[in-house]
Design a protein around this motif. Structure first.
Motif, PDB file in Angstrom:
ATOM      1  N   MET B   1       0.840  -1.203   0.000  1.00 15.08           N
ATOM      2  CA  MET B   1       0.000   0.000   0.000  1.00 15.08           C
ATOM      3  C   MET B   1       0.871   1.247   0.000  1.00 15.08           C
ATOM      4  SD  MET B   1      -3.203  -0.568  -0.151  1.00 15.08           S
ATOM      5  CE  MET B   1      -3.890   0.952   0.487  1.00 15.08           C
ATOM      6  N   PRO B   2       0.462   2.286  -0.703  1.00 17.88           N
ATOM      7  CA  PRO B   2       1.246   3.514  -0.722  1.00 17.88           C
ATOM      8  C   PRO B   2       1.288   4.165   0.656  1.00 17.88           C
ATOM      9  CG  PRO B   2      -0.873   3.833  -1.763  1.00 17.88           C
ATOM     10  CD  PRO B   2      -0.739   2.376  -1.522  1.00 17.88           C
ATOM     11  N   ARG B   3       2.368   4.862   0.941  1.00 20.20           N
ATOM     12  CA  ARG B   3       2.501   5.536   2.229  1.00 20.20           C
ATOM     13  C   ARG B   3       2.295   7.033   2.019  1.00 20.20           C
ATOM     14  NH1 ARG B   3       6.845   7.429   5.448  1.00 20.20           N
ATOM     15  NH2 ARG B   3       8.360   6.934   3.821  1.00 20.20           N
ATOM     16  N   PHE B   4       1.402   7.582   2.743  1.00 20.79           N
ATOM     17  CA  PHE B   4       1.104   8.997   2.608  1.00 20.79           C
ATOM     18  C   PHE B   4       1.948   9.778   3.607  1.00 20.79           C
ATOM     19  CE2 PHE B   4      -1.989   7.672  -0.143  1.00 20.79           C
ATOM     20  CZ  PHE B   4      -2.980   6.896   0.432  1.00 20.79           C
ATOM     21  N   VAL B   5       2.670  10.758   3.159  1.00 26.98           N
ATOM     22  CA  VAL B   5       3.530  11.500   4.074  1.00 26.98           C
ATOM     23  C   VAL B   5       3.050  12.926   4.317  1.00 26.98           C
ATOM     24  CG1 VAL B   5       5.578  10.167   3.515  1.00 26.98           C
ATOM     25  CG2 VAL B   5       5.040  12.204   2.189  1.00 26.98           C
ATOM     26  N   SER B   6       2.173  13.377   3.481  1.00 26.52           N
ATOM     27  CA  SER B   6       1.620  14.701   3.761  1.00 26.52           C
ATOM     28  C   SER B   6       0.165  14.697   3.343  1.00 26.52           C
ATOM     29  CB  SER B   6       2.375  15.782   2.999  1.00 26.52           C
ATOM     30  OG  SER B   6       2.183  15.654   1.610  1.00 26.52           O
ATOM     31  N   ARG B  55      -0.349  13.084  -0.776  1.00 28.16           N
ATOM     32  CA  ARG B  55       0.881  12.852  -1.547  1.00 28.16           C
ATOM     33  C   ARG B  55       1.551  11.571  -1.078  1.00 28.16           C
ATOM     34  NH1 ARG B  55       2.382  16.320  -5.253  1.00 28.16           N
ATOM     35  NH2 ARG B  55       1.554  18.434  -5.176  1.00 28.16           N
ATOM     36  N   LEU B  56       2.101  10.842  -2.048  1.00 28.40           N
ATOM     37  CA  LEU B  56       2.854   9.640  -1.708  1.00 28.40           C
ATOM     38  C   LEU B  56       4.229  10.041  -1.197  1.00 28.40           C
ATOM     39  CD1 LEU B  56       2.088   7.374  -4.803  1.00 28.40           C
ATOM     40  CD2 LEU B  56       0.916   7.444  -2.615  1.00 28.40           C
ATOM     41  N   ALA B  57       4.942   9.072  -0.681  1.00 31.99           N
ATOM     42  CA  ALA B  57       6.291   9.333  -0.181  1.00 31.99           C
ATOM     43  C   ALA B  57       7.198   9.883  -1.268  1.00 31.99           C
ATOM     44  CB  ALA B  57       6.887   8.043   0.390  1.00 31.99           C
ATOM     45  N   ASN B  58       6.944   9.490  -2.501  1.00 32.98           N
ATOM     46  CA  ASN B  58       7.787   9.980  -3.609  1.00 32.98           C
ATOM     47  C   ASN B  58       7.331  11.339  -4.137  1.00 32.98           C
ATOM     48  OD1 ASN B  58       5.513   9.410  -5.076  1.00 32.98           O
ATOM     49  ND2 ASN B  58       6.402   7.738  -6.267  1.00 32.98           N
ATOM     50  N   GLY B  59       6.324  11.899  -3.513  1.00 31.43           N
ATOM     51  CA  GLY B  59       5.845  13.208  -3.923  1.00 31.43           C
ATOM     52  C   GLY B  59       4.709  13.180  -4.916  1.00 31.43           C
ATOM     53  N   ASN B  60       4.413  12.026  -5.467  1.00 29.29           N
ATOM     54  CA  ASN B  60       3.324  11.947  -6.443  1.00 29.29           C
ATOM     55  C   ASN B  60       1.982  12.229  -5.770  1.00 29.29           C
ATOM     56  OD1 ASN B  60       5.200  11.210  -8.317  1.00 29.29           O
ATOM     57  ND2 ASN B  60       4.417   9.151  -8.680  1.00 29.29           N
ATOM     58  N   PRO B  61       1.111  12.940  -6.457  1.00 23.06           N
ATOM     59  CA  PRO B  61      -0.205  13.223  -5.876  1.00 23.06           C
ATOM     60  C   PRO B  61      -1.139  12.023  -5.985  1.00 23.06           C
ATOM     61  CG  PRO B  61      -0.042  14.182  -8.058  1.00 23.06           C
ATOM     62  CD  PRO B  61       1.302  13.585  -7.763  1.00 23.06           C
ATOM     63  N   VAL B  62      -2.061  11.961  -5.083  1.00 25.65           N
ATOM     64  CA  VAL B  62      -3.106  10.941  -5.149  1.00 25.65           C
ATOM     65  C   VAL B  62      -4.388  11.562  -4.606  1.00 25.65           C
ATOM     66  CG1 VAL B  62      -2.364  10.013  -2.924  1.00 25.65           C
ATOM     67  CG2 VAL B  62      -3.844   8.642  -4.374  1.00 25.65           C
ATOM     68  N   VAL B  63      -5.480  11.232  -5.237  1.00 22.04           N
ATOM     69  CA  VAL B  63      -6.785  11.692  -4.754  1.00 22.04           C
ATOM     70  C   VAL B  63      -7.565  10.462  -4.309  1.00 22.04           C
ATOM     71  CG1 VAL B  63      -8.872  12.989  -5.289  1.00 22.04           C
ATOM     72  CG2 VAL B  63      -6.721  13.561  -6.440  1.00 22.04           C
ATOM     73  N   VAL B  64      -7.977  10.476  -3.068  1.00 24.71           N
ATOM     74  CA  VAL B  64      -8.739   9.355  -2.524  1.00 24.71           C
ATOM     75  C   VAL B  64     -10.219   9.715  -2.571  1.00 24.71           C
ATOM     76  CG1 VAL B  64      -9.141   7.887  -0.515  1.00 24.71           C
ATOM     77  CG2 VAL B  64      -6.824   8.674  -1.047  1.00 24.71           C
ATOM     78  N   LEU B  65     -10.954   8.969  -3.359  1.00 26.61           N
ATOM     79  CA  LEU B  65     -12.378   9.223  -3.561  1.00 26.61           C
ATOM     80  C   LEU B  65     -13.185   8.191  -2.793  1.00 26.61           C
ATOM     81  CD1 LEU B  65     -12.210   9.629  -7.457  1.00 26.61           C
ATOM     82  CD2 LEU B  65     -12.070  11.440  -5.742  1.00 26.61           C
ATOM     83  N   ILE B  66     -14.245   8.629  -2.180  1.00 26.64           N
ATOM     84  CA  ILE B  66     -15.092   7.704  -1.412  1.00 26.64           C
ATOM     85  C   ILE B  66     -16.544   7.900  -1.828  1.00 26.64           C
ATOM     86  CG2 ILE B  66     -15.803   6.925   0.876  1.00 26.64           C
ATOM     87  CD1 ILE B  66     -13.223   8.090   1.984  1.00 26.64           C
ATOM     88  N   THR B  67     -17.190   6.801  -2.172  1.00 22.80           N
ATOM     89  CA  THR B  67     -18.597   6.873  -2.565  1.00 22.80           C
ATOM     90  C   THR B  67     -19.479   6.883  -1.314  1.00 22.80           C
ATOM     91  OG1 THR B  67     -18.981   4.493  -2.598  1.00 22.80           O
ATOM     92  CG2 THR B  67     -18.032   5.462  -4.602  1.00 22.80           C
ATOM     93  N   PRO B  68     -20.734   7.261  -1.464  1.00 23.00           N
ATOM     94  CA  PRO B  68     -21.647   7.198  -0.309  1.00 23.00           C
ATOM     95  C   PRO B  68     -21.735   5.791   0.270  1.00 23.00           C
ATOM     96  CG  PRO B  68     -22.611   8.523  -2.043  1.00 23.00           C
ATOM     97  CD  PRO B  68     -21.370   7.902  -2.630  1.00 23.00           C
ATOM     98  N   GLY B  69     -21.501   4.783  -0.569  1.00 22.71           N
ATOM     99  CA  GLY B  69     -21.561   3.398  -0.086  1.00 22.71           C
ATOM    100  C   GLY B  69     -20.270   2.924   0.552  1.00 22.71           C
ATOM    101  N   GLY B  77      -1.345  10.005  -9.377  1.00 26.55           N
ATOM    102  CA  GLY B  77      -0.594  10.583 -10.481  1.00 26.55           C
ATOM    103  C   GLY B  77       0.676   9.772 -10.667  1.00 26.55           C
ATOM    104  N   TRP B  78       1.027   9.501 -11.915  1.00 28.24           N
ATOM    105  CA  TRP B  78       2.185   8.644 -12.178  1.00 28.24           C
ATOM    106  C   TRP B  78       3.069   9.291 -13.229  1.00 28.24           C
ATOM    107  CZ3 TRP B  78       2.438   5.232  -8.530  1.00 28.24           C
ATOM    108  CH2 TRP B  78       3.420   4.239  -8.583  1.00 28.24           C
ATOM    109  N   THR B  79       4.351   9.036 -13.154  1.00 31.53           N
ATOM    110  CA  THR B  79       5.342   9.654 -14.043  1.00 31.53           C
ATOM    111  C   THR B  79       5.181  11.176 -13.968  1.00 31.53           C
ATOM    112  OG1 THR B  79       4.988   7.751 -15.490  1.00 31.53           O
ATOM    113  CG2 THR B  79       6.444   9.488 -16.293  1.00 31.53           C
TER     114      THR B  79
END
Lengths: 290, 161
Positions: B1-6, B55-69, B77-79
């Protein structure tokens, strides 16, 4: 026909020249390149394919419309419409890209499952062969068109898919079709040695060149002038040439950006009927673009 | 699993306020957090109740989306360079009901021609796919991928392929 720069490999030993490889003219298209595709449209897809040097070979419409295509490298694919909104299988809102040849493998299920677990771009299915034969797996890529997709987006997907196919097939021990050597077009540095010495030569392999079997590519590398024809074979073949080499036997293997070859050849020593048989071995590696 | 640092929590209210300021775009030629959030929450097929930018440990952005369910779809984001990323990678991991054969569920799912591929991930099932941004991705098209991930992840969570 072999590009002049490739055919001149041995001739260049004495002439020291290097010919230029030209690209073929782009195929004319009746339909202009679309700016946006939102559903399967054969004419629009043909235009996009032609623009990237791919060739549509046939089309049909069974459960869904499909196109049989050849890539610029010479690999066969099928593009079919999926997620079709109506009973007539029209208005398909996505397309599926698949490698057209059966990829039979005893561990088809395992390969497909591992690929799905490791890959983000490709996905794969597998199926048992009827009658208990060898199972096969099918790598594929789905592109959703709904909402609108640019031709550049489709091209990027096709190119990426092919780059994975080029790695995947030899990686699991399967062979490319005879229509593709497995080599990436570009400038190759070739070194070849015989009993009497060795030489090096830069050779440009165009997309057209790499559409030959690797045995023919290798045979042409060993021969100057007029090129060679080779017998059918997967690892070795006999070759008949015009020019410096008369005939011979060659074996070759390679993948992606390099190849190795060896064999023996009866050569024309003096253009007056003199013959001598030599042993040769060589290799070539891609150094960049032509 | 990716590690979120910020973490840069983007609340729905803040996002909507920014979007209403008239800066919304309908097309992106590189992965951006803004486009993913915009599409996920205000697009024509918006199915997510929250969009959290990390943001991942490598600085790449990630958006975590959650549905009502409760289905979680992560969009990575990659590369990436400081100006954006060339690719988006989508991942959703769900827990099918106990007693469901995970491998059979995944195999049946993958038999269907779909963009994302499924695989057995321990006792869970994961769904993943890649979206290259070459040539650009419209909001309307991105919305289809996001909605598809949420839809199929929910079905897998229910033990359906």
């Amino acid at each position: 026909m072999r590009r002049p720069v490739l055919a001149a490999a041995v001739v260049a030993l004495t002439l020291g020249g290097a010919a230029q490889a030209g690209g073929g003219p782009a195929a004319a298209t009746a339909t202009p390149i679309p700016t946006n595709l939102a559903r399967y449209d054969e004419a629009q897809l043909r235009a996009v394919l032609a623009d990237m040097g791919w060739k549509a070979e046939f089309s049909g419409n069974g459960k869904a419309p499909y196109l049989g295509v050849w890539s610029k490298l010479g690999l066969p694919y099928q593009i079919s419409g999926i997620q079709c909104a109506d009973a007539a299988a029209q208005n398909c809102e996505a397309i599926r890209l698949r490698y057209r040849n059966a990829l039979q493998h005893a561990d088809a299920a395992g390969i497909a499952r591992r690929l799905n677990a490791k890959q983000y771009f490709l996905r794969a299915t597998f199926s048992a062969a009827p009658g208990g034969g060898t199972a096969s797996f099918e790598p594929e890529r789905v592109i959703v068109l709904k909402g609108g997709v640019s031709p550049a987006q489709i091209k990027a997907n096709l190119a990426e898919f092919e780059s994975w196919i080029v790695q995947l097939i030899p990686g699991i021990g399967l062979a490319f079709p005879a229509s593709y050597s497995g080599l990436t077009p570009g400038l190759y540095s070739m070194t070849m040695s015989t009993g009497s010495g060795s030489f090096s030569q830069n050779i440009c392999l165009t997309p057209s060149d790499v559409r030959d079997p690797i045995l023919k590519v290798a045979a042409d590398m060993t021969n100057g002038g007029s090129g060679c024809s080779v017998s059918n074979g997967t690892g070795s073949a006999t070759m008949q040439c015009t020019g410096r080499i008369v005939e011979g036997n060659i074996s070759a293997s390679g993948m992606s950006t390099s190849l190795r070859f060896s064999g023996n050849a009866l050569i024309d020593t003096d253009n007056m009927g003199g013959r001598a048989r030599i042993q040769f071995q060589g290799s070539a590696s891609r150094t960049g673009d032509c | 699993m990716p590690r979120f640092v910020s973490r840069a929590l983007i609340g729905t209210g803040l996002f909507l306020a920014l979007a209403s300021a008239g800066q919304a775009q309908s097309f992106a030629d590189r992965f951006t957090v803004d486009q993913v959030r915009r599409v996920a929450q205000t697009g024509p097929t918006a199915t997510f109740k929250s969009a959290e930018a990390l943001r991942l440990a490598n600085g790449n952005p990630v958006v975590v989306l959650i549905t009502p369910g409760g289905i979680v779809v992560s969009v990575f984001g990659w590369t990436c360079t400081p100006t954006g990323c060339d690719e988006a990678r989508l991942l959703a991991t769900v827990s099918p009901p106990k007693g469901i054969d995970r491998q059979q569920l995944v195999d049946r799912f993958n038999e269907q021609p779909r963009w994302a591929g499924a695989y057995v991930d321990g006792d869970k099932v994961s769904l993943r796919g890649s979206l290259p941004y070459a040539g650009g991705i419209s909001d309307a098209n991105l919305a289809q991928y996001l909605a598809s991930m949420a839809h199929h992840a929910a079905r897998l969570a229910a033990g359906q392929f």
